[in-house]
Structure formats: structure tokens, C-alpha cells
Design an enzyme around this catalytic site. Structure first.
Site, PDB file in Angstrom:
ATOM      1  N   SER A 122       0.806  -1.221   0.000  1.00  0.00           N
ATOM      2  CA  SER A 122       0.000   0.000   0.000  1.00  0.00           C
ATOM      3  C   SER A 122       0.842   1.276   0.000  1.00  0.00           C
ATOM      4  O   SER A 122       0.315   2.351  -0.277  1.00  0.00           O
ATOM      5  CB  SER A 122      -0.964   0.002   1.184  1.00  0.00           C
ATOM      6  OG  SER A 122      -0.257  -0.213   2.385  1.00  0.00           O
ATOM      7  N   ASP A 345      -3.325   5.818  11.967  1.00  0.00           N
ATOM      8  CA  ASP A 345      -2.436   5.366  10.897  1.00  0.00           C
ATOM      9  C   ASP A 345      -1.196   6.258  10.847  1.00  0.00           C
ATOM     10  O   ASP A 345      -1.258   7.397  10.383  1.00  0.00           O
ATOM     11  CB  ASP A 345      -3.183   5.382   9.555  1.00  0.00           C
ATOM     12  CG  ASP A 345      -2.332   4.853   8.393  1.00  0.00           C
ATOM     13  OD1 ASP A 345      -1.113   4.660   8.582  1.00  0.00           O
ATOM     14  OD2 ASP A 345      -2.893   4.646   7.296  1.00  0.00           O
ATOM     15  N   HIS A 348       0.902   5.050   6.483  1.00  0.00           N
ATOM     16  CA  HIS A 348       0.663   5.665   5.173  1.00  0.00           C
ATOM     17  C   HIS A 348       0.823   7.184   5.276  1.00  0.00           C
ATOM     18  O   HIS A 348       1.127   7.696   6.348  1.00  0.00           O
ATOM     19  CB  HIS A 348      -0.737   5.288   4.672  1.00  0.00           C
ATOM     20  CG  HIS A 348      -0.913   3.813   4.541  1.00  0.00           C
ATOM     21  ND1 HIS A 348      -1.642   3.064   5.437  1.00  0.00           N
ATOM     22  CD2 HIS A 348      -0.432   2.948   3.632  1.00  0.00           C
ATOM     23  CE1 HIS A 348      -1.596   1.790   5.088  1.00  0.00           C
ATOM     24  NE2 HIS A 348      -0.868   1.682   3.989  1.00  0.00           N
TER      25      HIS A 348
END
Ligand SMILES: *[C@@H]1O[C@H](CO)[C@@H](O)[C@H](O)[C@H]1NC(C)=O
Length: 367
Positions: A122, A345, A348
Site C-alpha cells: 500500500s 495510521d 501511510h
């Protein structure tokens, strides 16, 4: 000889030596520059683009996330309520040069009719969407089409015949279902690699999944050189898997027709003690980068694995060595503004944001 003759004689000799010195210098420089140019051509300078600092720049970000049609909710921090904006306003300033400003139209023209593919987890998805937004911002009214088949997603800039693709794979090497269970095969890279052939630019990445254990680990056994193990030191496994990738590149990619990049290790910010602020906990509520050019926690061991493996390649992939510059961006993560994902998170990156700089460096490396 009269004095006039002596004078002309000296002028002549001096001129001859001066000419010899200047031309030999040019000769040496010409030879020095040729290989340097291929590796780090930012503005034609032999520049290390990976050491520097973040500076405030009011002309940033490079695009408005609300007008980019390619951002997944997990990276769309503004849309999901991130209130601060300072994190959008930083430009990466290498110590040794200026990064050229990204020129999307120029990029589209240079790469028209070609295929570019991000291959990895990702974090590759993150960089792929960033590049699509940067290109779209340059030609907002130009037609694009999107498609998705299996592990492959494509954004096509129709007027330029350019396909910017993302191939999802977590380890690059294979995971195979066998009677004993799911086996991570460190020596085998068959499942995706046929899709990577014939692409004009490949940008690979893998690391984050190598650390996963328990329910987040998508394999039951790991196989290396014919031996099956329940587990293995993760850095050792990573090194073996990456070596399989490097050998695949050497055997299958023609460097005269295909550019090969490795994205480098994207750092996480789950431990605020890494940047010397233990009470902060993690990246949540961080609104500014680390000031300066050094990161207190230093360089992670997985980064050394990447440089070592790439260093063994006969024609090394170009390492986008984005670890340090991204380590400094403790403020760049989605934290709690990550679509509908629960939790914080710190892995990312918000878009617009840090992956835009990775793509600016990619652009500079191609000039
Ligand atoms: C981004 O675009 C939206 C929608 O067009 C607009 O409301 C917003 O003000 C823009 N943001 C910036 C920073 O320009």
C-alpha cells in the site's frame, strides 16, 4: 634577444600552458561528469537529493486533494476532517541543490505512449495515487480512464497514451497454498512477474509486510533453498526475498528499454521517542516536521538491507532513498483522518503530502 622578443616568447609559452591546463581540466571533468549525470541529474547537477531539510513554501501543495479523483479514503486526510494545513506547506530542500519543480505536462510528454508501473504494497498505492494527482493537476481537463483487473489497477491519460499502473503484491516473492499451509517462498517470484515485463518504468517496493506476525501474517511457513521453516529472522528473510527480486531484474529487465527504481523504506511514526518526544506517543496531532537534517532514531536496519541488495546488482536499480526525508515528516500521516479505518495510521501518508516529494525526486532522476 631584445626585451620585446623575450616578452612575446613568454606570452606564447604562457598561452600554451594555460591552454593545456584548461583543456586537460575539461577532459577530466567530462569524464567525471558522464557517470555522475546518469545517477543524480537534478538540474544537471551531481546532487545528493536525499539529504536536506524541509522548508516552508507557501506555493505548496502541488495539487488540491479535493479536485483529485484518484485518492483512496485512507489517504484523503482533508476530506476526512484533518483540521491543520501546515503539513501541506513544506518543500524538500536537498543540501546540495534545488529539486526541480515538478512539471506534469513535461512528464506526460516525455512518457507519452508508455507504461509506468508501481509494484508493491500500500505504500506503492500511496505513491501511485500521488503521481496520478500530480499529473492530473497539470492537465485537469484531459481525459483519463481507470480500470482494475485482479492485482492490477490502471489510470490512463488518454491524450498522451500514458498508462500509470499499480500492481499490488506485499512481498514481491510468492505465497503459495500447499497441503501444509500457506508458504512464503523466498526463492520464487512467479506470481506477478509476467505482468511486469514490457513496462517502460518499474518502481518496486516491499518491506512493511515482512514485519507482520499473528493474524496480520498472511503465511504459515517460510521456504528458503528447499528448506521449510516455521519462521525466520525477518531481516534475513527480507534480504533473501529482495535478492530473489534483484536476480529477477538482472535476468529479465533490459536496462536500455526499462527504467527500474526501488521506492526505498517508508518509515512509520508509532514511537514518538524515535524523534525525541516520548510523551507525544505517536504521530497523532503532529503538525510540523522534525526541524533540520537528522532524525534522532537514525537509519533503520531494513534500509541497510535494501542498499546492500541493490549494491550487489550488476546494473543497480535506482534507489529512491526516501527514508530520511520521510522520517522527518512525523506530521505527514493520516493518523485518525484515514477514511473509515479505526485507530491511528502512522504508516501511510496524507495526499497531498510526502509521496509527492518521492515523485518529484523520481521526476528529477529522469531528467
Ligand atoms: C480546493 O478545492 C475546493 C473545491 O473546489 C475548494 O473549496 C478549496 O478552497 C480548495 N482549496 C484550496 C487550498 O485551494
Amino acid at each position: 634577444m631584445d626585451s620585446k622578443k623575450i616578452y612575446s616568447y613568454f606570452v606564447l609559452v604562457f598561452t600554451f600552458f594555460a591552454f593545456t591546463i584548461i583543456s586537460s581540466d575539461a577532459y577530466v571533468q567530462g569524464h567525471k561528469k558522464a557517470p555522475g549525470r546518469r545517477r543524480t541529474p537534478a538540474n544537471g547537477l551531481n546532487c545528493d537529493m536525499f539529504h536536506g531539510s524541509w522548508v516552508y513554501d507557501d506555493s505548496y501543495p502541488l495539487y488540491n486533494s479535493s479536485t483529485c479523483p484518484f485518492i483512496d479514503p485512507e489517504f484523503d486526510c482533508k476530506k476526512y476532517g484533518r483540521p491543520d494545513e501546515l503539513y501541506l506547506k513544506y518543500r524538500w530542500k536537498p543540501n546540495a541543490c534545488e529539486l526541480p519543480r515538478f512539471n506534469g505536462q513535461d512528464f506526460l510528454m516525455r512518457w507519452r505512449g508508455k507504461k509506468i508501473m508501481f509494484v508493491g504494497d500500500s505504500l506503492s498505492l500511496n505513491q501511485w495515487q500521488s503521481l496520478n494527482c500530480m499529473l492530473h493537476a497539470a492537465v485537469p481537463n484531459s481525459k483519463t480512464s481507470t480500470s482494475r483487473t485482479g492485482s492490477l489497477a490502471t489510470v490512463r491519460f488518454e491524450e498522451y497514451g500514458l498508462s500509470v499502473m499499480y500492481y499490488r503484491t506485499t512481498y514481491l516473492v510468492d505465497i503459495v497454498g500447499e497441503p501444509i499451509g500457506r508458504v512464503l517462498k523466498l526463492d520464487s517470484i512467479d506470481s506477478g512477474s509476467s505482468t511486469w515485463l514490457g513496462v517502460d518504468m518499474l518502481i518496486f517496493n516491499t518491506w512493511h509486510w515482512w514485519t507482520h506476525t499473528g493474524n496480520g501474517q498472511p503465511w504459515d511457513f517460510v521456504e528458503s533453498e528447499g528448506q521449510v521453516y516455521k519462521d525466520m529472522d525477518r531481516l534475513v528473510a527480507f534480504s533473501k526475498g529482495l535478492t530473489t527480486w534483484a536476480k529477477w531484474v538482472e535476468a529479465n529487465v533490459d536496462p536500455s528499454t526499462t527504467k527500474v527504481f526501488f521506492q526505498g523504506i517508508s518509515p512509520t511514526h508509532y514511537l514518538a521517542k524515535d524523534w525525541g518526544e516520548p510523551k507525544a506517543g505517536n504521530c497523532n496531532k503532529q503538525t510540523q516536521p522534525v526541524i533540520g537534517s537528522t532524525y534522532p532514531a537514525g537509519s533503520p536496519p531494513e534500509q541497510a538491507v535494501v542498499s546492500n541488495v541493490i549494491g550487489t546488482m550488476s546494473r543497480p536499480a535506482y534507489l529512491l532513498d526516501i527514508t530520511l526525508l520521510s522520517q522527518l515528516r512525523k506530521d505527514g500521516h493520516p493518523s485518525t483522518y484515514s477514511g473509515d479505518h479505526p485507530g491511528v495510521d502512522c504508516s501511510h501518508w496524507c495526499l497531498a503530502g510526502v509521496p509527492d516529494t518521492w515523485n518529484q525526486i523520481l521526476y528529477a532522476a529522469l531528467l
